[in-house]
Design an enzyme around this catalytic site. Structure first.
Site, mmCIF file in Angstrom:
data_model
loop_
_atom_site.group_PDB
_atom_site.id
_atom_site.type_symbol
_atom_site.label_atom_id
_atom_site.label_comp_id
_atom_site.label_asym_id
_atom_site.label_seq_id
_atom_site.Cartn_x
_atom_site.Cartn_y
_atom_site.Cartn_z
ATOM 1 N N LYS A 22 0.835 -1.208 0.000
ATOM 2 C CA LYS A 22 0.000 0.000 0.000
ATOM 3 C C LYS A 22 0.870 1.259 0.000
ATOM 4 C CE LYS A 22 -1.983 1.659 4.048
ATOM 5 N NZ LYS A 22 -1.611 3.064 4.161
ATOM 6 N N ASN A 23 1.856 1.286 0.916
ATOM 7 C CA ASN A 23 2.603 2.530 1.104
ATOM 8 C C ASN A 23 3.598 2.827 -0.013
ATOM 9 O OD1 ASN A 23 1.134 2.866 3.377
ATOM 10 N ND2 ASN A 23 2.797 2.464 4.832
ATOM 11 N N CYS A 117 -5.707 12.360 12.154
ATOM 12 C CA CYS A 117 -6.392 11.077 12.148
ATOM 13 C C CYS A 117 -6.208 10.488 13.517
ATOM 14 C CB CYS A 117 -5.867 10.164 11.054
ATOM 15 S SG CYS A 117 -4.293 9.432 11.463
ATOM 16 N N ARG A 122 -0.865 14.462 12.493
ATOM 17 C CA ARG A 122 -0.373 14.277 11.114
ATOM 18 C C ARG A 122 -0.099 15.606 10.387
ATOM 19 N NH1 ARG A 122 -1.633 8.714 9.893
ATOM 20 N NH2 ARG A 122 0.014 8.830 8.338
ATOM 21 N N ASP A 305 3.863 0.461 12.230
ATOM 22 C CA ASP A 305 2.650 -0.181 11.711
ATOM 23 C C ASP A 305 2.507 -1.631 12.179
ATOM 24 O OD1 ASP A 305 1.930 2.126 10.443
ATOM 25 O OD2 ASP A 305 2.536 1.495 8.438
ATOM 26 N N ILE A 327 6.827 6.873 17.217
ATOM 27 C CA ILE A 327 6.450 7.627 16.008
ATOM 28 C C ILE A 327 5.085 8.306 16.147
ATOM 29 C CG2 ILE A 327 6.252 7.538 13.481
ATOM 30 C CD1 ILE A 327 8.866 6.254 14.100
ATOM 31 N N ARG A 397 -8.864 -0.746 4.170
ATOM 32 C CA ARG A 397 -7.932 0.249 3.608
ATOM 33 C C ARG A 397 -6.540 -0.341 3.392
ATOM 34 N NH1 ARG A 397 -7.636 5.676 6.809
ATOM 35 N NH2 ARG A 397 -5.934 5.792 5.303
HETATM 36 C C1 UD1 Z 1 3.993 6.748 6.628
HETATM 37 C C2 UD1 Z 1 3.139 5.526 6.402
HETATM 38 C C3 UD1 Z 1 2.604 4.990 7.723
HETATM 39 C C4 UD1 Z 1 3.753 4.741 8.682
HETATM 40 C C5 UD1 Z 1 4.622 5.987 8.816
HETATM 41 C C6 UD1 Z 1 5.851 5.777 9.663
HETATM 42 C C7 UD1 Z 1 2.214 5.853 4.222
HETATM 43 C C8 UD1 Z 1 1.006 6.100 3.398
HETATM 44 N N1 UD1 Z 1 2.047 5.868 5.542
HETATM 45 O O1 UD1 Z 1 3.155 7.751 7.193
HETATM 46 O O2 UD1 Z 1 1.912 3.782 7.455
HETATM 47 O O3 UD1 Z 1 3.229 4.415 9.942
HETATM 48 O O4 UD1 Z 1 5.059 6.426 7.510
HETATM 49 O O5 UD1 Z 1 6.605 4.735 9.156
HETATM 50 O O6 UD1 Z 1 3.290 5.601 3.707
HETATM 51 N N2 UD1 Z 1 5.709 14.638 10.831
HETATM 52 C C9 UD1 Z 1 5.763 15.973 11.118
HETATM 53 N N3 UD1 Z 1 5.679 16.865 10.068
HETATM 54 C C10 UD1 Z 1 5.549 16.457 8.772
HETATM 55 C C11 UD1 Z 1 5.494 15.084 8.493
HETATM 56 C C12 UD1 Z 1 5.575 14.187 9.548
HETATM 57 O O7 UD1 Z 1 5.876 16.378 12.268
HETATM 58 O O8 UD1 Z 1 5.473 17.310 7.878
HETATM 59 C C13 UD1 Z 1 5.784 13.649 11.938
HETATM 60 C C14 UD1 Z 1 4.528 12.785 12.053
HETATM 61 O O9 UD1 Z 1 3.523 13.406 12.807
HETATM 62 C C15 UD1 Z 1 5.073 11.536 12.723
HETATM 63 C C16 UD1 Z 1 6.500 11.438 12.175
HETATM 64 O O10 UD1 Z 1 6.820 12.738 11.658
HETATM 65 O O11 UD1 Z 1 5.145 11.712 14.116
HETATM 66 C C17 UD1 Z 1 6.645 10.429 11.058
HETATM 67 O O12 UD1 Z 1 5.694 10.716 10.036
HETATM 68 P P1 UD1 Z 1 5.918 10.192 8.554
HETATM 69 O O13 UD1 Z 1 7.145 9.334 8.550
HETATM 70 O O14 UD1 Z 1 5.914 11.349 7.634
HETATM 71 O O15 UD1 Z 1 4.665 9.278 8.355
HETATM 72 P P2 UD1 Z 1 3.620 9.279 7.151
HETATM 73 O O16 UD1 Z 1 4.292 9.531 5.852
HETATM 74 O O17 UD1 Z 1 2.464 10.113 7.538
#
Ligand code: UD1
Length: 425
Positions: A22-23, A117, A122, A305, A327, A397
């Site tokens: 998915k990711n 979410c 997020r 995850d 995380i 999902r």
């Molecule tokens: C992706 C995955 C999710 C997985 C996560 C961590 C997808 C669709 N989803 O989520 O399944 O659990 O990686 O491996 O690929 N953060 C900020 N600012 C930002 C972006 C992120 O503060 O602009 C923080 C987030 O709140 C979180 C951490 O950084 O605490 C990691 O987030 P991120 O690695 O970006 O996760 P996703 O891409 O949302």
């Protein structure tokens, strides 16, 4: 509303082919916006998040077709708008993946904030900082991000924290920027590597994917490409854990073991029999399950995850385990539900203490998010009696054909669409 009914305590046995991830699929689908040529993707998982991404693109004027057997054909040559539909964007965090490609190829993107979410707020601030560093004008007002740049310029970007989302968006945006971009402290997740490999097939010049430093030399344009999506390590990991919780014997095929090294290490420490042979992994569930101490971490660490699914196993361990979530602060939503199945879990701050119990017992439970749903399915497979899981829309999902795949392994599971009263009343 659908519900899953699982009659537990049947050992799962058999062979299963891994699905596409998915990711990895979601950003790769979004990357079709970087070219006017046709993109063909194989091994696209049949899950609800893919349908949402397909609908987002369709509403923007992209031609999207599914040719059966997991093949998806995308053609963004007639893009009608750089504003994806807000209602669909808000349905999943990964919809923000369209922002980087739109900005890089079409000079602007107006994308609704994906919103918070159940895993926590997020934010996308680090995506926006990266766009700004690449020379875009970016505002975030009234729930919308607006980014604009006639052409992005290569830049040096040091992410203050490891983020999968911002690494993907910055990398996609930089492919068409003028000059060289260096991204540091990047996410090293396999899905980032798969996205980079796909972009390279499209003509991008990218080096260092899978390491903390990615170098991208911008090109004038990208072309169409064909690509098969990497295996889903979270779905695969959930099935391997199913062998452990049911004392079963599951072999996962077409699945690259490096994707789940940290899980396999932990399964072995927990006393489970793990055999790796080429691209197949066999797990034979063995009792007692030994307790573990785990902290989630960015790849190659233990994936957040798989936090809820491994807790389902540790709930049945012979002793006390501790899992620290580093995380997502909101990752513990499953705990209350798993307690209803008889698990002994204490959550405080970012830790969950899991006192192993000899057995779980069926109860009605509600899946609060995708991976919590996976965990409740595992707990239901182990529990005595019939567990009724609602919130199946979350499970759909991220887990393709879940009931069929579980039934193939010998599980007693069925989906019903009736209201709960008629099922349990
Ligand atoms: C992706 C995955 C999710 C997985 C996560 C961590 C997808 C669709 N989803 O989520 O399944 O659990 O990686 O491996 O690929 N953060 C900020 N600012 C930002 C972006 C992120 O503060 O602009 C923080 C987030 O709140 C979180 C951490 O950084 O605490 C990691 O987030 P991120 O690695 O970006 O996760 P996703 O891409 O949302």
């Amino acid at each position: 509303m659908a519900r899953l009914l699982i009659e537990g305590r049947y050992p799962l046995q058999g062979r299963l082919e891994a699905s596409g991830a998915k990711n990895a699929a979601l950003p790769i689908i979004a990357a079709c916006l970087l070219t006017r040529e046709q993109v063909v993707l194989d091994r696209v998982p049949t899950i609800a998040d893919v349908w949402v991404m397909a609908d987002i693109l369709r509403e923007m004027g992209v031609q999207v077709e599914f040719n059966g057997n997991g093949t998806m054909v995308l053609d963004a040559s007639d893009l009608a708008t750089t504003t994806p539909p807000e209602d669909l964007v808000r349905r999943m965090n990964a919809s923000f993946d369209v922002a980087g490609p739109l900005l890089a190829h079409h000079g602007e993107a107006q994308v609704s904030l994906p919103g918070g979410c159940k895993l926590g707020p997020r934010p996308v601030n680090l995506h926006l900082d990266a766009f700004r560093r690449l020379g875009a004008q970016v505002t975030s007002e009234h729930g919308f991000v607006k980014a604009k740049a006639s052409r992005l310029r290569g830049a040096h970007i040091l992410f203050p924290k490891v983020t999968v989302g911002a690494t993907k968006n910055a990398m996609m945006a930089a492919t068409l920027a003028e000059g060289v971009t260096v991204l540091e402290n990047c996410a090293q997740e396999p899905e980032i590597v798969d996205l980079a490999n796909f972009l390279v097939k499209m003509g991008a010049r990218i080096e260092g994917q899978g390491s903390p430093k990615i170098r991208i030399e911008g090109v004038q344009e990208l072309h169409g490409a064909r690509h098969a999506i990497i295996s889903d390590r979270i779905e695969g990991g959930t099935y391997l854990l199913a062998a452990a919780v049911t004392q079963g014997d599951i072999t996962l095929e077409e699945f690259e073991p490096w994707l789940v090294e940290s899980l396999l290490e932990n399964l072995t420490k927990a006393g489970q029999k793990v055999t790796v042979l080429g691209n197949t992994i066999r797990v034979r569930g063995t009792h007692p399950i030994r307790p573990l101490e785990i902290a989630t971490a960015p790849f190659p660490g233990f994936p957040t995850d798989l936090h809820p699914p491994i807790v389902a196993m540790l709930a049945l361990a012979d002793g006390t385990s501790v899992l620290q979530e580093t995380i997502f602060e909101g990752r513990f939503m499953y705990a209350m539900e798993m307690v209803r199945l008889g698990a002994d879990l204490r959550v405080s701050d970012r830790n969950v203490v899991i006192r192993g119990v000899p057995r779980l017992t069926a109860a009605p439970v509600d899946a609060p998010d995708i991976r919590a749903g996976g965990a409740l399915v595992l707990a239901g497979l182990a529990a005595e009696g019939e567990t009724v899981i609602s919130g199946v829309e979350y499970i759909d999902r991220g887990y393709q054909n879940l009931e069929d795949r579980l039934r193939h392994l010998g599980a007693r599971v069925r989906r019903v669409e009736e209201p709960l009263k008629q099922i349990v009343g």
